[in-house]
Design a protein around this motif. Structure first.
Motif, short mmCIF file in Angstrom:
data_model
loop_
_atom_site.label_atom_id
_atom_site.label_comp_id
_atom_site.label_asym_id
_atom_site.label_seq_id
_atom_site.Cartn_x
_atom_site.Cartn_y
_atom_site.Cartn_z
N VAL A 138 41.16 56.55 54.97
CA VAL A 138 40.71 57.94 54.87
C VAL A 138 41.80 58.81 54.28
CG1 VAL A 138 38.98 57.82 56.71
CG2 VAL A 138 41.37 58.28 57.29
N ARG A 139 41.37 59.93 53.73
CA ARG A 139 42.27 60.84 53.02
C ARG A 139 41.76 62.26 53.22
NH1 ARG A 139 42.80 60.25 46.45
NH2 ARG A 139 44.63 61.58 46.10
N ASN A 140 42.65 63.24 53.09
CA ASN A 140 42.21 64.63 53.18
C ASN A 140 40.92 64.80 52.38
OD1 ASN A 140 41.83 67.44 52.56
ND2 ASN A 140 43.95 67.81 53.13
N PRO A 141 39.82 65.19 53.02
CA PRO A 141 38.53 65.22 52.33
C PRO A 141 38.47 66.16 51.13
CG PRO A 141 38.38 66.26 54.50
CD PRO A 141 39.70 65.58 54.44
N VAL A 142 39.27 67.22 51.15
CA VAL A 142 39.29 68.12 49.99
C VAL A 142 39.97 67.43 48.81
CG1 VAL A 142 40.06 70.34 49.10
CG2 VAL A 142 39.33 70.15 51.49
N THR A 143 41.13 66.84 49.03
CA THR A 143 41.84 66.11 47.98
C THR A 143 41.00 64.95 47.49
OG1 THR A 143 43.90 66.64 49.12
CG2 THR A 143 44.01 64.98 47.38
N ARG A 144 40.32 64.27 48.42
CA ARG A 144 39.48 63.15 48.06
C ARG A 144 38.34 63.58 47.13
NH1 ARG A 144 35.53 60.32 47.62
NH2 ARG A 144 34.35 62.24 47.88
N ALA A 145 37.71 64.72 47.44
CA ALA A 145 36.61 65.23 46.63
C ALA A 145 37.08 65.58 45.21
CB ALA A 145 35.98 66.46 47.30
N ILE A 146 38.26 66.20 45.11
CA ILE A 146 38.81 66.55 43.80
C ILE A 146 39.12 65.29 43.00
CG2 ILE A 146 40.74 67.67 42.61
CD1 ILE A 146 40.89 69.63 45.00
N SER A 147 39.67 64.27 43.67
CA SER A 147 39.96 63.00 43.01
C SER A 147 38.68 62.32 42.54
CB SER A 147 40.71 62.07 43.97
OG SER A 147 40.98 60.83 43.37
N ASP A 148 37.64 62.40 43.37
CA ASP A 148 36.34 61.82 43.03
C ASP A 148 35.78 62.51 41.78
OD1 ASP A 148 33.85 60.62 43.06
OD2 ASP A 148 33.57 60.83 45.22
N TYR A 149 35.85 63.83 41.77
CA TYR A 149 35.36 64.60 40.62
C TYR A 149 36.16 64.28 39.36
CZ TYR A 149 34.35 68.56 37.57
OH TYR A 149 34.00 69.33 36.48
N THR A 150 37.47 64.16 39.50
CA THR A 150 38.34 63.85 38.36
C THR A 150 37.95 62.52 37.73
OG1 THR A 150 40.17 65.08 39.34
CG2 THR A 150 40.72 63.49 37.62
N GLN A 151 37.65 61.53 38.57
CA GLN A 151 37.24 60.23 38.05
C GLN A 151 35.91 60.33 37.31
OE1 GLN A 151 35.77 57.12 40.81
NE2 GLN A 151 37.26 55.75 39.87
N THR A 152 34.95 61.04 37.89
CA THR A 152 33.64 61.20 37.25
C THR A 152 33.78 61.94 35.92
OG1 THR A 152 32.59 61.25 39.43
CG2 THR A 152 31.30 62.05 37.56
N LEU A 153 34.61 62.99 35.91
CA LEU A 153 34.82 63.78 34.70
C LEU A 153 35.39 62.94 33.56
CD1 LEU A 153 34.66 66.71 33.56
CD2 LEU A 153 37.05 66.99 34.27
N SER A 154 36.23 61.96 33.89
CA SER A 154 36.83 61.11 32.85
C SER A 154 35.77 60.24 32.18
CB SER A 154 37.91 60.23 33.47
OG SER A 154 37.36 59.25 34.33
N LYS A 155 34.67 60.01 32.88
CA LYS A 155 33.59 59.19 32.32
C LYS A 155 32.46 60.04 31.73
CE LYS A 155 34.47 55.64 35.82
NZ LYS A 155 33.92 54.91 37.00
N LYS A 156 32.28 61.24 32.31
CA LYS A 156 31.20 62.14 31.87
C LYS A 156 31.78 63.54 31.66
CE LYS A 156 27.77 59.58 34.57
NZ LYS A 156 26.75 59.67 35.66
N PRO A 157 32.37 63.80 30.49
CA PRO A 157 33.05 65.08 30.25
C PRO A 157 32.15 66.31 30.27
CG PRO A 157 33.64 63.42 28.61
CD PRO A 157 32.49 62.88 29.36
N ASP A 158 30.82 66.09 30.18
CA ASP A 158 29.91 67.23 30.07
C ASP A 158 29.31 67.66 31.41
OD1 ASP A 158 28.54 64.88 30.31
OD2 ASP A 158 26.91 65.43 28.96
#
Length: 376
Positions: free
Chosen positions: A213-233
């Motif tokens: 487990v990880r700080n849920p806010v940091t985790r959410a931002i990391s999750d979004y960053t990964q998705t953004l790298s695959k779907k820039p739009d």
């Protein structure tokens, strides 16, 4: 006249008897030839089946050393034992009287070495079940250097996506392990899959579960960053995280937000597993003190503490610890390029709103697991 008739009849009978005797002899001779040829062919076919090529290259080398090759019955039994029963069953067979007899004890004991060297495919004793972007890959790579752990490198997604394929299919994916080793796999989406706890308990209610487990806010931002790298739009983080930002209404239907509500998912798991069967790894401490976190993981799995400080160094470029260079490699082992991405910059006010949103969920999570992760 009567004498002539009787003489002619006797000659006819004698000829008939002679022809019948010759025919019977020829028939007997033909059957004898066919029978003998069939016996020879059968024996040749049997000889051909006695020593089939082994499906296992390593096993072939060892079994090839058996004197005059094992019989078909023994070879089949040995192959089956090596693949399915393992060395314990073979030990029992060598002690008990059976169709093999004492003559084959040496062959069976030799096959024990096959099982000990290559092991058997077994269902996992332990699972890394979550969470996504928490540090599960790091835990997997770190624990894999332990000699008593064999782990599947890819995520099989059996208990969430491939359950209909069956346990035999799942077992077939696993690495071969010895009786003394732990079989492990990692699929972080299990933690948030409602059916996963029930299905895993159905496989084995004694399975050990690791949750990173990880700080849920940091985790959410990391999750979004990964998705953004695959779907820039895709929309911005703020647009996805809130139904109404001005009112502070967080969109809990967005998966990146919902994953971090750890207590909700944990309550589902506790319906099927005892809390003592679950070990929670801090994603933050995994970066600052990898040896300490992995020491606790080894304790949980019942392993000797072999993974220590000497195995790690901190990679300043990536911002997390890596494994030092193994003796068999010229390069240190670091996680791939997809790990350690620079996070998208999020407005501080948004972060503070999410911290407030997660606070009650975090507090209840701390109380349940008996551990304060200090995310507030």
């Amino acid at each position: 006249m009567a004498h002539r008739f009787l003489s002619s009849a006797n000659r006819f009978s004698a000829r008939f008897a002679f022809i019948f005797t010759v025919s019977l002899s020829c028939t007997y001779l033909c059957y004898s030839i066919i029978f003998c040829r069939g016996t020879i062919m059968t024996n040749q076919g049997y000889e051909g089946k006695r020593c089939p090529p082994s499906k296992n290259a390593g096993g072939k080398k060892l079994l090839g050393k058996l004197d005059n090759c094992a019989s078909l019955e023994v070879r089949s039994a040995l192959d089956e034992s090596a693949a399915q029963r393992g060395s314990n069953d073979l030990r029992d067979q060598s002690k008990a009287p059976g169709s093999f007899g004492g003559h084959w004890t040496e062959a069976k004991l030799r096959n024990m070495s096959v099982a000990q060297k290559y092991g058997n495919k077994k269902l996992p004793n332990a699972l890394i079940v979550g969470v996504k972007k928490g540090g599960t890959r790091a835990v997997l790579e770190f624990i894999r250097i332990h000699p008593d752990v064999r782990a599947l490198g890819t995520e099989p997604h059996f208990f969430d996506r491939n359950y209909d394929r069956g346990l035999d299919w799942y077992r077939g994916l696993m690495p071969r392990t010895l009786d003394s080793q732990i079989t492990l796999e990692k699929t972080p989406s299990y933690f948030v899959t409602r059916e996963a706890p029930r299905r895993i308990a159905g496989m084995s209610p004694e399975t050990k579960l690791i949750v990173v487990v990880r700080n849920p806010v940091t985790r959410a931002i990391s999750d979004y960053t990964q998705t953004l790298s695959k779907k820039p739009d895709i929309p911005t983080f703020e647009e996805l995280a809130f139904k109404n930002r001005s009112l502070g209404l967080v969109d809990t239907s967005w998966n990146a937000i919902r994953i971090g509500m750890y207590i909700l998912h944990l309550e589902n798991w506790l319906q099927y597993f005892r809390l003592s069967q679950m070990h929670f790894v801090s994603g933050e401490r995994l970066i600052t003190d990898p040896a300490g976190e992995m020491g606790r993981v080894q304790d949980f799995l019942g392993l000797k503490r072999i993974i220590t400080d000497k195995h790690f160094y901190f990679n300043r470029t990536k911002g997390f610890p890596c494994l030092k260079k193994p003796e068999s490699s010229s390069q240190p082992r670091c996680l791939g390029k997809s790990k350690g991405r620079t996070h998208v910059q999020i407005d501080q006010e948004v972060i503070e709103q999410l911290v407030e949103f997660y606070r009650p969920f975090n507090i209840k999570f701390y109380e349940t697991v008996g551990q304060d992760f200090k995310w507030d």
